[in-house]
Design a protein around this motif. Sequence first.
Motif, mmCIF file in Angstrom:
data_model
loop_
_atom_site.group_PDB
_atom_site.id
_atom_site.type_symbol
_atom_site.label_atom_id
_atom_site.label_comp_id
_atom_site.label_asym_id
_atom_site.label_seq_id
_atom_site.Cartn_x
_atom_site.Cartn_y
_atom_site.Cartn_z
ATOM 1 N N ALA A 118 0.843 -1.207 0.000
ATOM 2 C CA ALA A 118 0.000 0.000 0.000
ATOM 3 C C ALA A 118 0.871 1.247 0.000
ATOM 4 O O ALA A 118 0.627 2.200 -0.758
ATOM 5 C CB ALA A 118 -0.927 -0.016 1.208
ATOM 6 N N SER A 119 1.918 1.260 0.824
ATOM 7 C CA SER A 119 2.757 2.456 0.890
ATOM 8 C C SER A 119 3.615 2.592 -0.375
ATOM 9 O O SER A 119 3.832 3.700 -0.872
ATOM 10 C CB SER A 119 3.625 2.455 2.158
ATOM 11 O OG SER A 119 4.361 1.271 2.264
ATOM 12 N N MET A 120 4.085 1.461 -0.924
ATOM 13 C CA MET A 120 4.829 1.516 -2.189
ATOM 14 C C MET A 120 3.946 2.101 -3.294
ATOM 15 O O MET A 120 4.410 2.874 -4.138
ATOM 16 C CB MET A 120 5.308 0.114 -2.589
ATOM 17 C CG MET A 120 6.497 -0.398 -1.768
ATOM 18 S SD MET A 120 6.706 -2.207 -1.869
ATOM 19 C CE MET A 120 7.161 -2.404 -3.614
ATOM 20 N N SER A 121 2.678 1.738 -3.291
ATOM 21 C CA SER A 121 1.764 2.214 -4.347
ATOM 22 C C SER A 121 1.443 3.693 -4.195
ATOM 23 O O SER A 121 1.365 4.429 -5.187
ATOM 24 C CB SER A 121 0.471 1.387 -4.334
ATOM 25 O OG SER A 121 0.749 0.037 -4.648
ATOM 26 N N VAL A 122 1.246 4.142 -2.941
ATOM 27 C CA VAL A 122 0.984 5.572 -2.727
ATOM 28 C C VAL A 122 2.233 6.386 -3.075
ATOM 29 O O VAL A 122 2.153 7.405 -3.767
ATOM 30 C CB VAL A 122 0.549 5.854 -1.270
ATOM 31 C CG1 VAL A 122 0.528 7.358 -0.993
ATOM 32 C CG2 VAL A 122 -0.827 5.255 -0.996
ATOM 33 N N ALA A 123 3.382 5.916 -2.609
ATOM 34 C CA ALA A 123 4.630 6.650 -2.871
ATOM 35 C C ALA A 123 4.931 6.742 -4.363
ATOM 36 O O ALA A 123 5.577 7.675 -4.821
ATOM 37 C CB ALA A 123 5.793 5.987 -2.131
ATOM 38 N N ALA A 124 4.461 5.745 -5.118
ATOM 39 C CA ALA A 124 4.706 5.748 -6.569
ATOM 40 C C ALA A 124 3.712 6.628 -7.312
ATOM 41 O O ALA A 124 3.820 6.802 -8.526
ATOM 42 C CB ALA A 124 4.628 4.326 -7.109
ATOM 43 N N GLY A 125 2.723 7.154 -6.577
ATOM 44 C CA GLY A 125 1.750 8.019 -7.235
ATOM 45 C C GLY A 125 0.619 7.273 -7.910
ATOM 46 O O GLY A 125 -0.079 7.818 -8.764
ATOM 47 N N TYR A 126 0.404 6.022 -7.537
ATOM 48 C CA TYR A 126 -0.645 5.220 -8.182
ATOM 49 C C TYR A 126 -2.038 5.520 -7.635
ATOM 50 O O TYR A 126 -3.013 4.957 -8.103
ATOM 51 C CB TYR A 126 -0.335 3.722 -8.047
ATOM 52 C CG TYR A 126 0.907 3.294 -8.810
ATOM 53 C CD1 TYR A 126 1.196 3.847 -10.050
ATOM 54 C CD2 TYR A 126 1.766 2.326 -8.296
ATOM 55 C CE1 TYR A 126 2.327 3.456 -10.757
ATOM 56 C CE2 TYR A 126 2.897 1.929 -8.998
ATOM 57 C CZ TYR A 126 3.174 2.502 -10.221
ATOM 58 O OH TYR A 126 4.281 2.119 -10.921
ATOM 59 N N GLY A 127 -2.130 6.340 -6.613
ATOM 60 C CA GLY A 127 -3.450 6.684 -6.089
ATOM 61 C C GLY A 127 -3.320 7.464 -4.798
ATOM 62 O O GLY A 127 -2.282 7.424 -4.128
ATOM 63 N N GLU A 128 -4.401 8.152 -4.449
ATOM 64 C CA GLU A 128 -4.393 9.002 -3.277
ATOM 65 C C GLU A 128 -4.536 8.181 -1.993
ATOM 66 O O GLU A 128 -3.958 8.507 -0.969
ATOM 67 C CB GLU A 128 -5.580 9.973 -3.405
ATOM 68 C CG GLU A 128 -5.378 11.301 -2.764
ATOM 69 C CD GLU A 128 -6.591 12.197 -3.040
ATOM 70 O OE1 GLU A 128 -6.835 13.102 -2.238
ATOM 71 O OE2 GLU A 128 -7.291 11.966 -4.055
ATOM 72 N N TYR A 129 -5.348 7.139 -2.084
ATOM 73 C CA TYR A 129 -5.582 6.281 -0.912
ATOM 74 C C TYR A 129 -5.475 4.809 -1.282
ATOM 75 O O TYR A 129 -5.973 4.397 -2.328
ATOM 76 C CB TYR A 129 -6.994 6.498 -0.349
ATOM 77 C CG TYR A 129 -7.230 7.852 0.235
ATOM 78 C CD1 TYR A 129 -6.660 8.220 1.450
ATOM 79 C CD2 TYR A 129 -8.034 8.765 -0.425
ATOM 80 C CE1 TYR A 129 -6.880 9.475 1.983
ATOM 81 C CE2 TYR A 129 -8.267 10.027 0.109
ATOM 82 C CZ TYR A 129 -7.683 10.378 1.312
ATOM 83 O OH TYR A 129 -7.899 11.609 1.843
ATOM 84 N N MET A 130 -4.848 4.053 -0.401
ATOM 85 C CA MET A 130 -4.821 2.587 -0.515
ATOM 86 C C MET A 130 -5.259 2.039 0.837
ATOM 87 O O MET A 130 -5.004 2.658 1.879
ATOM 88 C CB MET A 130 -3.406 2.068 -0.807
ATOM 89 C CG MET A 130 -2.712 2.703 -1.984
ATOM 90 S SD MET A 130 -3.257 2.020 -3.564
ATOM 91 C CE MET A 130 -2.556 3.244 -4.699
#
Lengths: 334, 334
Positions: free
Chosen positions: B119-131
């Motif tokens: 979840a944090s890797m995805s947010v940090a990559a800019g893939y979404g505002e919330y995971m």
Amino acid sequence: MVKGLQSIAFRESPYLVSSASVAGKKEGEGPLGKMFDMVEQEDLFGENTWEEAESTMQKEACLLAMGKAHVEPKDVRYLFGGDLLRQGVATSMGVEELGIPMFGLFGACSTSGEALALASMSVAAGYGEYMLAVTSSHFGSAEKEFRFPLGYANQRPLSAQWTVTGSGAFLVGTKRSHVRITGVTVGKIVDYGLKDSQNMGACMAPAACDTIIRNLEDFDRTADDYNRIVTGDLGYVGQSILFDLMRGKGYDIKKNHMDCGMTIFDQLSQDTHAGGSGCGCAATTLSAYILPKLNRGEWKRILFVPTGALMSTVSYNEGSSVPGIAHGIVLEHC
Amino acid sequence: MVKGLQSIAFRESPYLVSSASVAGKKEGEGPLGKMFDMVEQEDLFGENTWEEAESTMQKEACLLAMGKAHVEPKDVRYLFGGDLLRQGVATSMGVEELGIPMFGLFGACSTSGEALALASMSVAAGYGEYMLAVTSSHFGSAEKEFRFPLGYANQRPLSAQWTVTGSGAFLVGTKRSHVRITGVTVGKIVDYGLKDSQNMGACMAPAACDTIIRNLEDFDRTADDYNRIVTGDLGYVGQSILFDLMRGKGYDIKKNHMDCGMTIFDQLSQDTHAGGSGCGCAATTLSAYILPKLNRGEWKRILFVPTGALMSTVSYNEGSSVPGIAHGIVLEHC
């Protein structure tokens, strides 16, 4: 970088650097038999149990995929892997020796899509040069897990599918190749309330429909923008339901649809009933049959949509429905 | 952005926006009882089966976590979730109604770490505002899955742990809060060849040791740079093994180590033998007990290291060892 609600279009698309397929005897006798990297004549793969055999397939597929790219396990940043067995033991025991930091996944037969999505998201984010995605299934371990031990010799209904004995591994990275993963569409769980675990094609078709339409809308494409829309293992029953559902929503994908479960076995001579299935079905077909066509440029762009039926013996024996999930991976020749 | 071989230090660290914990009756009677967001007096949670009860906990935890941040399911880009049950059915059936595109995970009791990492890797990559990251375990469903149905009333060895009935959900995003996920250390599978599935602390301690040392080296820190190094569910047996293993490698973490499995139950009055365990153990303790301390700044930085024992009834009945895996999440007050 991000489009629509469920999809990601990569700004810097990762490459599918190399891949490998390992398959069992029946698969080796099928239409794709000569295309697999390794076919074992003995489905125990030299091990003592079906589970160990499945783990061995995964390890071999990973080693072959890395070997083709001259990459060693220590060069692979993270591994994303999963299988159909309870607590994913085929993967845990299979990839253990490689010593690659790993994320265990479960997406039923959609796992190859899930693993490819996370591997490509991680490479595109700059988290590492190489990621490995691997999945497997085994007819013996799957029948034992979900239905009956093989020795019981039970009858199978005509809607039943035949779990593929096989494993596919994919090295995703920044190193140039002729295939890129340009986008992903992460699937939602879709539940039409079906409860027949021996008719998984019907359980999964609604999820495939949902993900395909989502992908077309998010990327503003029509079905014709893909040389093939490739589902994982809907089989003959699931395909006709998918066509009906898509038509109901105004889409016609008949002329460019392909299903790995209908490709990997010969329907006339191999009698699988509704087709092949399992994590290994989509993964080995992608590696052995689809990627070479993309590599050569025979196909320019495909949408790979492996589908999973989310259930366990406990859930369906307790009366739960069998929802489906499907993840979409856009692969392009470059 | 990336340091060392297994770790990621985020350039733009995502926030742990909100979280929620749902727990069962015994957990509610324990030392953290008053801190959980929801405690149910009836472990069936109004459902008919343990499995449905576990799914209900997951759904409630997700809804509570989102509710606290005034975020709706449609605003959550992807969900990362898993549990201990075969084919992850607690998660599939639990999060289905939310309609969030999802990645199913399996990391045994390390799943909360795996989900938070992705979840944090995805947010940090800019893939979404919330995971959303969610995991659960349930004493009733876990005993049935791995050991004996509760009605059998079997004896448990003193090294056995008590599976926590609980679920924790975590909303990770770009919205400011007082806790950030500043880095992750993805675990490798570590196998010391142990085969006692009733002594999971011993099976998991080597993986915890490996991930903690990896984290300290990758981030160039000492144990004192963390207010607490928090393992998930090593319990009393596993903790003493972890201390021995760490000492053997030249590290002393005794004074700042904490184990969720030793925190969630009162050892004298609740008699769990070696402590609590399960995906829900680390997740509910993180949400109810640890995050409030980080929020208030009482703790500045912790390393959260949930550990998993990778096994199934099939794998250990067939004689396989029980390898472990542990994922490290660095959480900081801000």
